[in-house]
Design a protein around this motif. Structure first.
Motif, PDB file in Angstrom:
ATOM      1  N   ASP A 223      10.103  18.009 -50.990  1.00 59.39           N
ATOM      2  CA  ASP A 223      10.340  16.568 -50.907  1.00 59.39           C
ATOM      3  C   ASP A 223      11.787  16.298 -51.313  1.00 59.39           C
ATOM      4  N   LYS A 225      13.825  13.556 -53.253  1.00 60.30           N
ATOM      5  CA  LYS A 225      13.512  12.371 -54.053  1.00 60.30           C
ATOM      6  C   LYS A 225      14.656  11.375 -54.172  1.00 60.30           C
ATOM      7  N   GLY A 237      10.525   7.087 -54.084  1.00 59.55           N
ATOM      8  CA  GLY A 237       9.195   7.682 -53.875  1.00 59.55           C
ATOM      9  C   GLY A 237       9.275   8.954 -53.041  1.00 59.55           C
ATOM     10  N   GLY A 238      10.366   9.175 -52.335  1.00 54.51           N
ATOM     11  CA  GLY A 238      10.524  10.355 -51.472  1.00 54.51           C
ATOM     12  C   GLY A 238      11.147   9.931 -50.156  1.00 54.51           C
ATOM     13  N   TYR A 280      -1.845  17.580 -57.274  1.00 50.91           N
ATOM     14  CA  TYR A 280      -0.532  17.747 -56.641  1.00 50.91           C
ATOM     15  C   TYR A 280       0.401  18.257 -57.715  1.00 50.91           C
ATOM     16  N   ASN A 296       0.355  15.117 -60.080  1.00 51.43           N
ATOM     17  CA  ASN A 296      -0.115  13.839 -59.564  1.00 51.43           C
ATOM     18  C   ASN A 296      -1.558  14.021 -59.129  1.00 51.43           C
ATOM     19  N   ARG A 298      -3.146  12.724 -56.412  1.00 52.95           N
ATOM     20  CA  ARG A 298      -3.339  12.224 -55.051  1.00 52.95           C
ATOM     21  C   ARG A 298      -2.425  13.012 -54.128  1.00 52.95           C
ATOM     22  N   GLY A 300       0.738  13.744 -51.795  1.00 47.54           N
ATOM     23  CA  GLY A 300       2.131  13.322 -51.894  1.00 47.54           C
ATOM     24  C   GLY A 300       2.536  12.499 -50.683  1.00 47.54           C
ATOM     25  N   ASP A 301       3.517  11.639 -50.900  1.00 50.65           N
ATOM     26  CA  ASP A 301       4.031  10.807 -49.826  1.00 50.65           C
ATOM     27  C   ASP A 301       5.555  10.911 -49.886  1.00 50.65           C
ATOM     28  N   PRO A 302       6.240  11.574 -48.989  1.00 51.56           N
ATOM     29  CA  PRO A 302       5.848  11.922 -47.620  1.00 51.56           C
ATOM     30  C   PRO A 302       5.360  13.361 -47.382  1.00 51.56           C
ATOM     31  N   GLU A 303       5.000  14.121 -48.415  1.00 52.03           N
ATOM     32  CA  GLU A 303       4.562  15.499 -48.163  1.00 52.03           C
ATOM     33  C   GLU A 303       3.376  15.557 -47.197  1.00 52.03           C
TER      34      GLU A 303
HETATM   35  N1  GLY Z   1       6.804  12.437 -52.814  1.00 55.24           N
HETATM   36  C1  GLY Z   1       6.548  12.269 -54.170  1.00 55.24           C
HETATM   37  C2  GLY Z   1       5.253  11.697 -54.507  1.00 55.24           C
HETATM   38  O1  GLY Z   1       4.393  11.511 -53.661  1.00 55.24           O
HETATM   39  O2  GLY Z   1       5.042  11.435 -55.683  1.00 55.24           O
END
Ligand code: GLY
Ligand code: AMP
Length: 442
Positions: A223, A225, A237-238, A280, A296, A298, A300-303
Motif C-alpha cells: 500500500d 500511505k 487511508g491509502g 490484516y 486491523n 477488516r 485493507g483499502d485499497p489492498e
Molecule cells: N490501506 C490501509 C488500510 O486499509 O488501513
C-alpha cells in the motif's frame, strides 16, 4: 446465497463484485457506482477478473440499499469498515442468529485501541516495535527520549489511517504528543497516545482469513500511505496498491503466520475471543526480519482492490466457511499482477472538496483488464457522477506483469478527470522495474 456487504467505499465495491461471481449481493448503504445505474453502465459495472477478458459481465446482480444491515434479509453478512465492527454490529447480527464475517466488538478492539493491540501482541510474543501507552504528556516525553529515532506517535483510537506521525525530529514528536493528548488534533481518539520506536524497511499488508482457530493468508499487497510521490506529505487511508509483492516470498508468509498470526489467534482465544473475520497484518520488513506495525480487523483499502481481482477461489465460499468456524478451503491466486491507483479530490486528506463532476468513467473501464472501483461518488440531479469524498475512485488493472498492470491502470487514469483531481504517479513503479529486471535475468 444472498450476501449483504456493509459499507460504502472502494473496498466494499471490490468485495461486492467478487462475491457477485457466485452470490446475490446487496450493499448497505453502498454507493451509486456499485450497482448498474443504467443499462449502458451495466457492462462497465462488472469486474474484470484475471483471465476473463475485458468488461466480461459474468456475475449475479448487485443492489444497494438504504436499509440498516439488521433489516436486510441475507444468508451471510460481510462487514467492511472498522467503525461498525468496533461498535458491535457483528455481535448484534450474531445475536439475531445471522452468519457474519467480521469480529465482534471484543476482537475489533485490536483496531479500536492501539494500546490494547500492542498489549495483546506483547502477550502473544509477536515481533513488534517497542512501545509505551500514555495519557500524560510528561511521561510520554520521558519515554520518547529513551528511544533512538525515528520516533512514532499514534492516536490510541480510530483516526482513518491519519493518526500516526513518524518523524526524525524529537521536537516535532513532542509537539504532536501535546496536540494529540489535548484533543486538539484528533478529539477523543488522541486522549491516549502510543509512542513507538520507528522501524525501517519496506512495508507490506498481509490479509489473513480467520475462522476463530484456523487461518489462511491471502496474497500479499503493498500500500502507498503518503499523499505524494516518493512517500512525501501526510499519511492517508491509502493512495494505491499492488499485488503480488516481489519481496514477499511464500516462505516469508509462512514465517509470519507462524510467528505473528497464529500466536495472536491463540492469545485472543485465551481471552475468550472467537475471532471470525480478517486479520490484516501491517508488516515492516526490517533487517532483523518482519515486524508487525499494526493489526486491523477488516480488509485493507485499497489492498482489497488488488488482492481480490487475483483470487481464483470463490470468495463467497471462503467467507461463509470462516464465518461458520469451518475454514477448509485454501485461497488460491492467479500469477497475474494487479495495480490500483487511487484518485483523490482536491484538498484530500485535509479538507476534501466534493460535488465536482467526473468525466471519462466508461472510457477508462473499457481498457483491457481495468475495473474502476467507486469509493466516494454520488449522482447529481442530471444522473452524472460527482465526487462525494476524499478518496473518490480506485482504478485497478490486472495484467501478466506488474509493469503491464501498471501501464493499464495509468492509461485508464489518463481518461478520467475532474476539477482538482490528484493522484500519485509512482504506484508500483519500483516493483515494476524490480520484477522486470528479475524476469530479464531469469
Ligand atoms: N490501506 C490501509 C488500510 O486499509 O488501513
Ligand atoms: P498504522 O496506522 O499503525 O499502520 O501506521 C500507519 C503508517 O505509519 C504505517 O504504515 C507506517 O508507514 C508508519 N508506521 C507506523 N508505526 C511505525 C513504526 N513503529 N515505525 C515506522 N513506521 C511506522
Amino acid at each position: 446465497m444472498k450476501v449483504c456487504v456493509v459499507g460504502s467505499g472502494g473496498r466494499e465495491h471490490a468485495l461486492a463484485l467478487s462475491l457477485a461471481r457466485t452470490a446475490d449481493v446487496v450493499v448497505a448503504p453502498g454507493n451509486p457506482g456499485m450497482a448498474p445505474h443504467s443499462p449502458e453502465a451495466a457492462d462497465s459495472a462488472h469486474f474484470t477478473f484475471v483471465g476473463s477478458g475485458s468488461g466480461s459481465g459474468s456475475g449475479l446482480p448487485i443492489t444497494v440499499t438504504n436499509d440498516a444491515p439488521e433489516d436486510v434479509d441475507a444468508d451471510l453478512f460481510v462487514i467492511g469498515p472498522e467503525q461498525p465492527l468496533v461498535d458491535g454490529l457483528a455481535d448484534k447480527l450474531r445475536a439475531d442468529r445471522r452468519l457474519v464475517f467480521g469480529p465482534g466488538a471484543d476482537g475489533a478492539r485490536l483496531e479500536g485501541s492501539k494500546a490494547f493491540m500492542k498489549m495483546v501482541l506483547a502477550e502473544a510474543g509477536v515481533p513488534s516495535a517497542r512501545y509505551g501507552a500514555f495519557e500524560d504528556a510528561k511521561e510520554a516525553n520521558e519515554f520518547l527520549r529513551q528511544l533512538p529515532g525515528p520516533w512514532v506517535v499514534k492516536t490510541d483510537g480510530l483516526a482513518a489511517g491519519k493518526g500516526v506521525l513518524v518523524t526524525d525530529s524529537l521536537e516535532e514528536a513532542e509537539a504532536d504528543i501535546t496536540a494529540k493528548l489535548s484533543g486538539e488534533s484528533f478529539g477523543d481518539a488522541g486522549r491516549r497516545v502510543v509512542v513507538e520506536e520507528g522501524l525501517v524497511g519496506p512495508e507490506c499488508s498481509l490479509l489473513v482469513l480467520c475462522d476463530g482457530t484456523r487461518v489462511a493468508a491471502l496474497a500479499p499487497a503493498q500500500d502507498f500511505k503518503r499523499i505524494n510521490d516518493d512517500d512525501e506529505g501526510p499519511n492517508t487511508g491509502g493512495m494505491g496498491a499492488y499485488s503480488p509483492v516481489p519481496l514477499v516470498s511464500d516462505r516469508l508468509i509462512d514465517g509470519v503466520l507462524d510467528q505473528a498470526v497464529e500466536p495472536l489467534v491463540g492469545a485472543l482465544r485465551r481471552r475468550g475471543i472467537d475471532y471470525r473475520g480478517v486479520l490484516y497484518a501491517g508488516l515492516i520488513l526490517t533487517v532483523d526480519g518482519p515486524r508487525v506495525l499494526e493489526y486491523n480487523v477488516r480488509f485493507g483499502d485499497p489492498e482489497t482492490q488488488v488482492v481480490l481481482p487475483r483470487l481464483t477461489e470463490d470468495l463467497t465460499g471462503l467467507l461463509a466457511e470462516a464465518a461458520a468456524g469451518r475454514l477448509r478451503t485454501e485461497p488460491r491466486f492467479s500469477p497475474d499482477a494487479s495495480v490500483c491507483v487511487v484518485l483523490a479530490s482536491e484538498g484530500y486528506p485535509v479538507a476534501p472538496r466534493t460535488g465536482d463532476r467526473i468525466d471519462g468513467l466508461d472510457s477508462a473501464a473499457a481498457i483491457e483488464g481495468v475495473t474502476v472501483f467507486h469509493a466516494g461518488t454520488a449522482l447529481d440531479d442530471e444522473g452524472c457522477f460527482v465526487t462525494a469524498g476524499g478518496r473518490v475512485l480506485g482504478v485497478s488493472a490486472v495484467g501478466p506483469t506488474i509493469a503491464e498492470a501498471r501501464g493499464r491502470a495509468y492509461a485508464a487514469v489518463d481518461r478520467i478527470g475532474w476539477e482538482g483531481m490528484h493522484y500519485r504517479t509512482d504506484i508500483a513503479a519500483a516493483a515494476a522495474v524490480a520484477s522486470s529486471a528479475a524476469a530479464g535475468v531469469a
